[in-house]
Design a protein around this motif. Structure first.
Motif: not given
Length: 301
Positions: A244, A248, A253, A256, A260
């Motif tokens: 990330l 990233g 989205e 990510i 995460k």
């Protein structure tokens, strides 16, 4: 065109000369960079003698024993600049044409590219047991973190991908080939050649070998209990965070969000259970999928 072959060695005297013969059948523009992981046999002597005897470029760097993954990671970061790179195991044999096929298909693009091929599983005497193993490499970068099906010994990649790999700021990884295909899928592309260009030798002392036997409950349970007592020295959560941090800005989205979640999976049982509900941790019910899911649940990876 310069090709740097990256090899990590450890007590490989029995088979390494056969591998060297297969590499240097066409020695033009090939440079072998070796990080020895604390061998106690004649491996280093064989490598240096081979370079002198055959007048081929071999650089041997002696290091302390840190294990295959960290040894390859160190070699990857310290080897010299080249147009193409190839990971190499000490005990396999390459089939003629591997490097030329890879270089031709990767070409001179500035895009990060990882090329890989099919391979054949052999016994210790190179008798073929399984003539074709890889139908298609994993295509999802997140899934590759857990279920990479491409061994490093089949991989060739370009300088553009090497630069991306060196951006990942981490000292401990699960395996170098997982990072290679993961980063390639994030930053560039993967090319698959269906020709088996590697004889993947199984001899009982492989660091990681091809597993095609049915699960043996007793041995499997013993191995997992050993892992509980002596967790392997890497963290998939830390790796996900490092990815990330590096890439990233290149992810959408949804990607990510996935990384995460993985980066937090060592924080609590609930976090790990959430990871286990995701498609990228699920696979056909076999020894590998059971092992991966148990490791996630027990915070062993």
């Amino acid at each position: 065109m310069k090709i740097c072959i990256i090899m990590s060695t450890y007590n490989g005297e029995k088979y390494i000369e056969q591998q060297l013969d297969s590499i240097f059948k066409t020695p033009k523009n090939i440079f072998l960079y070796v990080r020895d992981d604390g061998s106690k046999d004649r491996t280093i002597e064989i490598l240096r003698d081979y370079g002198i005897k055959h007048a081929v470029p071999i650089e041997v760097n002696e290091g302390k024993n840190v294990g295959s993954a960290e040894s390859f990671l160190t070699a990857l970061r310290e080897c010299p600049k080249a147009d193409y790179y190839a990971f190499c195991d000490q005990d396999d044999v390459w089939v003629d044409g591997k490097l030329s096929a890879a270089a031709e298909q990767i070409d001179t693009t500035n895009q990060p590219v990882l090329w890989c091929s099919d391979y054949q599983v052999t016994d210790s005497e190179l008798h073929v047991m399984i003539p074709s193993v890889l139908e298609q490499p994993v295509q999802d970068s997140v899934r590759a973190v857990f279920y990479n099906n491409v061994p490093g010994c089949t991989m060739v990649f370009n300088w553009a991908l090497m630069q991306e790999l060196r951006k990942v700021n981490i000292s401990k990884i699960r395996m170098h080939d997982i990072m290679a295909i993961n980063v390639a899928l994030i930053t560039g592309k993967v090319i698959f050649d269906k020709t088996p260009y590697v004889l993947y030798r199984q001899h009982g002392n492989n660091v990681l070998g091809y597993s095609h036997k049915k699960i043996q409950i007793g041995k499997w349970t013993k191995d997992k209990l050993e892992l509980v007592k002596n967790k392997e020295d890497y963290s998939t959560a830390e790796y996900a965070q490092a990815v990330l941090n590096s890439f990233g800005s290149q992810m959408n989205e949804k990607e990510i969000e996935k990384y995460k979640l993985i980066s937090k999976m060592n924080e609590s049982l609930m976090s790990r259970l959430k990871v286990l509900t995701k498609p990228y941790t699920k696979a056909k019910f076999n020894r590998t999928s059971i092992s991966i899911r148990c490791k996630i649940l027990l915070n062993l990876m």
